[in-house]
Design an enzyme around this catalytic site. Structure first.
Site, PDB file in Angstrom:
ATOM      1  N   ARG A 236       0.848  -1.185   0.000  1.00 16.50           N
ATOM      2  CA  ARG A 236       0.000   0.000   0.000  1.00 16.50           C
ATOM      3  C   ARG A 236       0.882   1.232   0.000  1.00 16.50           C
ATOM      4  O   ARG A 236       1.972   1.219   0.597  1.00 16.50           O
ATOM      5  CB  ARG A 236      -0.874   0.059   1.269  1.00 16.50           C
ATOM      6  N   GLU A 265      -1.974   8.315  -4.232  1.00 17.45           N
ATOM      7  CA  GLU A 265      -2.499   7.868  -5.529  1.00 17.45           C
ATOM      8  C   GLU A 265      -3.764   8.619  -5.910  1.00 17.45           C
ATOM      9  O   GLU A 265      -4.581   8.873  -5.024  1.00 17.45           O
ATOM     10  CB  GLU A 265      -2.835   6.372  -5.480  1.00 17.45           C
ATOM     11  N   HIS A 283      -0.801   0.796  -9.672  1.00 20.04           N
ATOM     12  CA  HIS A 283      -1.616  -0.054  -8.779  1.00 20.04           C
ATOM     13  C   HIS A 283      -2.365  -1.136  -9.581  1.00 20.04           C
ATOM     14  O   HIS A 283      -3.598  -1.196  -9.562  1.00 20.04           O
ATOM     15  CB  HIS A 283      -2.600   0.811  -7.976  1.00 20.04           C
TER      16      HIS A 283
HETATM   17  C1  8YV Z   1      -6.966  -3.705  -6.138  1.00 23.78           C
HETATM   18  C2  8YV Z   1      -5.526  -4.109  -4.052  1.00 23.78           C
HETATM   19  O1  8YV Z   1      -6.640  -3.566  -7.480  1.00 23.78           O
HETATM   20  O2  8YV Z   1      -6.762  -5.973  -3.363  1.00 23.78           O
HETATM   21  C3  8YV Z   1      -6.116  -4.992  -3.031  1.00 23.78           C
HETATM   22  O3  8YV Z   1      -5.946  -4.697  -1.840  1.00 23.78           O
HETATM   23  O4  8YV Z   1      -4.794  -3.240  -3.746  1.00 23.78           O
HETATM   24  C4  8YV Z   1      -5.783  -4.322  -5.505  1.00 23.78           C
HETATM   25  O5  8YV Z   1      -5.876  -5.692  -5.769  1.00 23.78           O
HETATM   26  C5  8YV Z   1      -7.506  -2.409  -5.718  1.00 23.78           C
HETATM   27  O6  8YV Z   1      -7.308  -2.113  -4.402  1.00 23.78           O
HETATM   28  C6  8YV Z   1      -8.958  -2.388  -6.117  1.00 23.78           C
HETATM   29  O7  8YV Z   1      -9.842  -2.207  -5.104  1.00 23.78           O
END
Ligand code: 8YV
Length: 326
Positions: A236, A265, A283
């Site tokens: 993250r 982001e 991402h």
């Molecule tokens: C997603 C992610 O693309 O699953 C997660 O925590 O960071 C990614 O797989 C994104 O967050 C979509 O909600």
């Protein structure tokens, strides 16, 4: 009366049609960016929401949506959701674990390989027409095979990352708040965070986001790492201090970085953008067709479960179950 469901972002049309057959649906197939106020407005009389990590579910939103029974995140990470607030408001929160482990681990390795072997930098150079003659020492990268990989955060995705290291003949060290049982450790060895930073040749960060892990890797931690190391963050934004990382990369205190997530982001720190030794992706670590489909379907199942009174497998706030909204 049919229950009302809001899908906050564009997802596959056939899944939208499946949902429309079951629910009164508000979708966002044009993929417009909704402000917090617009999100609250659309969720005002909704029973369920399918959302992504870009939408914040907090006390203010929940107070404005008295019918909401489930916030189903199409993501495994849930730092966008205030779980305590969900529990207070009687709203079940769910996520999509496991289905994205392998795709995310693949992307972590893609970034590690690209950063170590200077793929982005050399491709930009080639496309710019600079390749007039081949030289023996062109774009020398970092060795991966036979080196030591560090995994900070040995959860399900961390373990999928570590498994791949065997194919590269790499030794794996890891750090986690708790040491894993031997059966889950595989060939990896637990060390303290400081020992990990000092010992590894390359480091992949895969811890959950949020206040507890904010700037887990900052200037002090980067200073412990080898100057020849590659750092990868697929966890993250905010887990790594982007400013400190950019300074270390610029000063040659770190060889390269591969980043899929950023502090603010979709804005990316200007100094990271300017660096040739940073490989940056927007991402997309879990973004393959099969994985996106599996994530959306699991999130739909979580939503259906709650709305039909079944306890979902991926319930993030189990305390809510006995006093959830009906
Ligand atoms: C997603 C992610 O693309 O699953 C997660 O925590 O960071 C990614 O797989 C994104 O967050 C979509 O909600």
């Amino acid at each position: 009366m049919r229950l009302r469901v809001v899908v906050t972002r564009r997802i596959f049309p056939e899944l939208i049609e499946e949902l429309r057959a079951r629910y009164e649906l508000v979708d966002n197939q044009e993929d417009a960016v909704w402000s917090a106020a617009q999100l609250a407005e659309r969720l005002r009389d909704a029973d369920g929401a399918l959302l992504t990590s870009g939408e914040r579910v907090d006390d203010a939103l929940l107070a404005a949506c008295p019918q909401l029974k489930v916030a189903s995140n199409i993501a495994v990470g849930y730092n966008n959701i205030d779980l305590a607030a969900c529990t207070r408001h009687g709203v079940a929160a769910t996520n999509t674990p496991d289905v994205l482990n392998e795709a995310t681990a693949d992307h972590a390795w893609a970034l590690l390989l690209a950063a170590a072997r200077r793929i982005g930098e050399s491709e930009r150079w080639l496309r710019a027409g600079h390749w007039q003659r081949w030289t023996f020492e062109m774009f020398m990268g970092a060795e991966l095979h036979g080196t030591t990989l560090g995994v900070l955060g040995m959860g399900r995705i961390g373990r999928a990352i570590a498994r791949r290291a065997q194919g590269f003949g790499m030794r794996v060290l890891y750090h986690n708040r708790r040491r894993l049982p031997a059966a889950e450790e595989g060939a990896a060895h637990w060390v303290t965070k400081e020992d990990l930073l000092r010992a590894v040749d390359h480091l992949i960060v895969m811890v959950p986001g949020g206040t507890e892990t904010r700037h887990l890797i900052g200037s002090a931690e980067l200073a412990l790492m080898k100057p020849t190391a590659v750092l990868v963050n697929v966890a993250r934004g905010g887990v790594v201090d982007d400013d400190a990382l950019a300074a270390a990369l610029r000063a040659g205190r770190l060889a390269a970085a591969g980043l899929d997530v950023f502090e603010d982001e979709p804005k990316v720190h200007a100094s990271l953008l300017a660096l040739e030794n940073a490989v940056l992706t927007p991402h997309i670590a879990s973004s393959t067709r099969a994985t996106r489909e599996a994530m959306a379907k699991l999130a739909m199942r979580n939503l259906d479960d709650v709305l039909q009174g079944r306890r979902p497998a991926a319930l993030l706030n189990p305390d809510v179950w006995d006093h959830r909204r009906h």
